[in-house]
Design an enzyme around this catalytic site. Structure first.
Site, PDB file in Angstrom:
ATOM      1  N   CYS A 124       0.823  -1.223   0.000  1.00  0.00           N
ATOM      2  CA  CYS A 124       0.000   0.000   0.000  1.00  0.00           C
ATOM      3  C   CYS A 124       0.851   1.265   0.000  1.00  0.00           C
ATOM      4  O   CYS A 124       0.333   2.353  -0.216  1.00  0.00           O
ATOM      5  CB  CYS A 124      -0.945   0.003   1.193  1.00  0.00           C
ATOM      6  SG  CYS A 124      -2.004  -1.436   1.245  1.00  0.00           S
ATOM      7  N   HIS A 266      -2.782   7.057   3.449  1.00  0.00           N
ATOM      8  CA  HIS A 266      -3.282   5.820   2.840  1.00  0.00           C
ATOM      9  C   HIS A 266      -4.584   5.463   3.544  1.00  0.00           C
ATOM     10  O   HIS A 266      -4.684   5.514   4.767  1.00  0.00           O
ATOM     11  CB  HIS A 266      -2.241   4.706   3.012  1.00  0.00           C
ATOM     12  CG  HIS A 266      -2.796   3.352   2.741  1.00  0.00           C
ATOM     13  ND1 HIS A 266      -3.551   3.086   1.615  1.00  0.00           N
ATOM     14  CD2 HIS A 266      -2.740   2.180   3.447  1.00  0.00           C
ATOM     15  CE1 HIS A 266      -3.923   1.816   1.646  1.00  0.00           C
ATOM     16  NE2 HIS A 266      -3.452   1.247   2.741  1.00  0.00           N
ATOM     17  N   ASN A 296     -10.148   0.206   1.161  1.00  0.00           N
ATOM     18  CA  ASN A 296      -8.701   0.233   0.990  1.00  0.00           C
ATOM     19  C   ASN A 296      -8.341  -0.186  -0.440  1.00  0.00           C
ATOM     20  O   ASN A 296      -8.485  -1.346  -0.800  1.00  0.00           O
ATOM     21  CB  ASN A 296      -8.063  -0.725   2.019  1.00  0.00           C
ATOM     22  CG  ASN A 296      -6.550  -0.748   1.946  1.00  0.00           C
ATOM     23  OD1 ASN A 296      -5.960  -0.261   0.995  1.00  0.00           O
ATOM     24  ND2 ASN A 296      -5.919  -1.334   2.950  1.00  0.00           N
TER      25      ASN A 296
END
Ligand code: UT7
Length: 339
Positions: A124, A266, A296
């Site tokens: 990520c 993030h 996500n």
């Protein structure tokens, strides 16, 4: 010399899957998901859409915004694509395992014939790493001027849809930025932190299908390669990584949080952001959150958020924007950008 983001774009699959939709087939409920993560929905790509398809759409949207806003001399996507020197795709869910890179497929379909292209694997944190890598590669060669930096993910293909703790977290999407080397001073990408703690590599993992656990002839595969995650361990790592990265970026740059217009984290779990905000005594509103709509999207979450801010007119000339993220590896990091 500066490395400036001159345009942004995103691609979000139209199919929207709400918490209520999930609760019809899984032992979960909207209240649990919202209260534990802040997620209300996620977008899921159709079966015939792969990582490079979303990356390409985000890339085209980025180039057309550059043309529309007149930030480049070129008048068509084709002309602008020919000026690209690099295409970097941060992804953990590329079209194929290992090769070819999804970035090369984007390069071909965009007809960006003068661009080198590669994928970058940092979970990520992929976009944070890719932005710094692209800037460094532009810096080292005076002939290179423009890079397309993309985060693109189809993690819906790599979750076990029967495992309720993980599958509720992820969504598909792509975001991109056009990075240009300019003569400006004090603008663009000012500073980056890149970090890793490989001792946590097993905390987020797609265990099977690679060279460690390759499939062999006659294997019976009952579950396709999927993400395994130790949520608690990642949560604890993430809160520490986010707080220390923000603190270090401020310290290294010699500024205070008041100088930062927006933090673009993030988007993994709104509670991670809230915990970091509390620890650092930063107002939560300083953090831009869109996790409620997209969940996500891994390496795509920061460039998607940047594009939303940009198109809403919230990336103004002079604004100081901080990105911060963490992910599989375990990796972490952040960028400081002056628009
Ligand atoms: O991009 C990086 C990717 N990863 C992350 O950022 C993940 C970081 N970790 C997290 O966000 C959190 O750890 C999770 C959201 C994954 C899990 O939240 P948690 O508060 O750590 O929950 P838990 O795993 O400790 O589970 C608590 C309870 C359990 O029930 P019992 O044993 O207490 O009865 C779980 O079975 O919640 C249950 N549970 C659920 N209940 C309803 C777990 N998932 C669900 C669910 N719906 N989807």
């Amino acid at each position: 010399m500066a490395f400036e983001i001159i345009a942004t774009g995103r691609a979000i699959p139209p199919r929207r899957l709400t918490n209520e939709d999930l609760a019809k087939t899984l032992d979960t409920n909207d209240e649990w998901i919202r209260s534990h993560t802040g997620i209300e929905a996620r977008h899921i790509a159709d079966d015939d859409v792969a990582c490079s398809d979303l990356a390409l759409e985000a890339a085209r949207n980025t180039l057309s915004l550059a043309i529309e806003r007149g930030v480049c001399a070129e008048k068509t996507i084709e002309e602008l694509a020919l000026t690209l020197d690099l295409i970097v795709v941060g992804t953990a869910s590329g079209d194929y395992i290992g090769c070819p890179a999804s970035a090369c497929i984007v390069q071909d379909r965009l007809e960006a014939r003068n661009a080198g292209a590669f994928d970058l694997s940092a979970g990520c944190s992929g976009f944070i790493y890719a932005l710094e890598s692209a800037a460094a590669l532009l810096a080292i060669n005076k002939k290179r001027r423009r890079a397309l930096v993309i985060g693109s993910e189809i993690l819906s293909r790599f979750v076990d849809w029967n495992e309720r703790t993980n599958c509720i977290l992820f969504g598909d999407g792509a975001g991109a930025v056009l990075l240009e080397k300019t003569e400006a001073e004090g603008r663009g990408l000012l500073r980056t932190i890149l970090g890793a703690d490989g001792s946590g590599s097993e905390h987020i993992m797609i265990r099977d299908g690679g060279s460690r656990n390759a499939y062999k002839a006659n294997d019976t595969i009952t579950l396709s390669p999927h993400m395994e995650m130790n949520g608690r361990a990642v949560y604890n790592f993430a809160v520490k990584a986010v707080t220390s990265t923000i603190t270090q970026l401020l310290l290294d740059e010699g500024i205070s949080i008041k100088d930062v217009s927006r933090i673009v984290p993030h988007q993994a779990n709104a509670r991670i952001v809230q915990a970091a905000a509390r620890r650092l005594d930063i107002p939560e509103q300083k953090f831009f959150l869109n996790i409620q709509e997209y969940a996500n999207t891994s390496a795509a979450s920061i460039p998607i958020a940047l594009d939303e801010l940009n198109r809403a007119g919230e990336l103004r000339r002079g604004d100081l924007i901080m990105t911060v993220g963490f992910g599989a590896g375990l990796t972490y990091g952040g960028n400081l950008l002056r628009f």
